[in-house]
Scaffold this active site. Structure first.
Site, mmCIF file in Angstrom:
data_model
loop_
_atom_site.group_PDB
_atom_site.id
_atom_site.type_symbol
_atom_site.label_atom_id
_atom_site.label_comp_id
_atom_site.label_asym_id
_atom_site.label_seq_id
_atom_site.Cartn_x
_atom_site.Cartn_y
_atom_site.Cartn_z
ATOM 1 N N GLU A 88 157.291 33.079 37.435
ATOM 2 C CA GLU A 88 156.640 34.310 37.893
ATOM 3 C C GLU A 88 155.129 34.235 37.721
ATOM 4 O O GLU A 88 154.383 34.665 38.600
ATOM 5 C CB GLU A 88 157.201 35.532 37.160
ATOM 6 C CG GLU A 88 158.547 35.973 37.672
ATOM 7 C CD GLU A 88 158.520 36.514 39.095
ATOM 8 O OE1 GLU A 88 157.461 36.991 39.578
ATOM 9 O OE2 GLU A 88 159.569 36.470 39.759
ATOM 10 N N GLU A 92 152.633 34.482 40.967
ATOM 11 C CA GLU A 92 151.739 35.627 41.111
ATOM 12 C C GLU A 92 150.273 35.306 40.836
ATOM 13 O O GLU A 92 149.392 36.038 41.299
ATOM 14 C CB GLU A 92 152.188 36.776 40.206
ATOM 15 C CG GLU A 92 153.490 37.397 40.655
ATOM 16 C CD GLU A 92 153.897 38.604 39.827
ATOM 17 O OE1 GLU A 92 153.021 39.227 39.186
ATOM 18 O OE2 GLU A 92 155.098 38.924 39.825
ATOM 19 N N GLU A 139 144.721 42.021 42.945
ATOM 20 C CA GLU A 139 143.601 41.599 42.098
ATOM 21 C C GLU A 139 144.142 41.139 40.751
ATOM 22 O O GLU A 139 145.125 41.683 40.248
ATOM 23 C CB GLU A 139 142.677 42.807 41.915
ATOM 24 C CG GLU A 139 141.430 42.592 41.152
ATOM 25 C CD GLU A 139 140.599 43.875 41.067
ATOM 26 O OE1 GLU A 139 139.581 43.829 40.349
ATOM 27 O OE2 GLU A 139 140.952 44.900 41.681
#
Length: 166
Positions: A88, A92, A139
């Site tokens: 993950e 990401e 962001e």
């Protein structure tokens, strides 16, 4: 109803009925005895520390779109939880991390998610390749305790409190 997604038994196709089993109302098959258990979904959360700051991503999906949260995601069936945590973070943020230790396991009544949180550090302290996956995060940023923005989920706040306890 108990939140069942099945109307018919996946084994014999008979109509399911609601029946109290093991202290809960469950969908069951009167023909073959199948019991439909609603299992929890396992989520991994990774608290990545670098240079004394914690990594957060601004969510680009609901729930919590626009709010900040730790890197997290579902554990796939048959996947090792620790491997899901590392995966993950890579998906990401494009960062390679090393899990340092288990931070905690979190659950709440009425919430189908079981959250397993880890502390992690960036491999080789290299954040030069960090890049958010825009489908999930708009962001990425590192925050000190004093700079910490409002977090997306109540469990995020508990995880943060537990991070600072140790």
């Amino acid at each position: 109803m108990s939140g069942n997604t099945y109307t018919y038994c996946p084994h014999c196709a008979a109509s399911l009925v609601e029946k109290r089993i093991y202290n809960a109302l469950r969908s069951t098959c009167p023909a073959c005895g199948f019991i439909y258990f609603l299992d929890p979904k396992v989520v991994t959360v990774v608290v990545v520390q670098h240079a004394g700051k914690l990594l957060l991503g601004r969510r680009n999906i609901d729930p919590g779109k626009g709010l900040w949260s730790f890197v997290s995601g579902y554990v796939d069936r048959g996947e090792k939880v620790e491997e899901a945590a590392v995966r993950e973070v890579k998906e990401e943020t494009n960062l390679d991390v090393q899990l340092d230790n288990l931070l905690g396991i979190y659950s709440e009544n009425g919430n189908p998610h079981v959250v397993i949180a880890y502390r992690a550090s960036v491999v080789n302290d290299d954040v030069s390749e960090m890049a958010g996956q825009p489908d999930e995060v708009s962001e990425l940023a590192f925050f000190t305790r004093e700079e910490m923005p409002d977090l997306a989920f109540p469990m995020d706040r508990q995880i943060l409190q537990d991070w600072y306890k140790v």
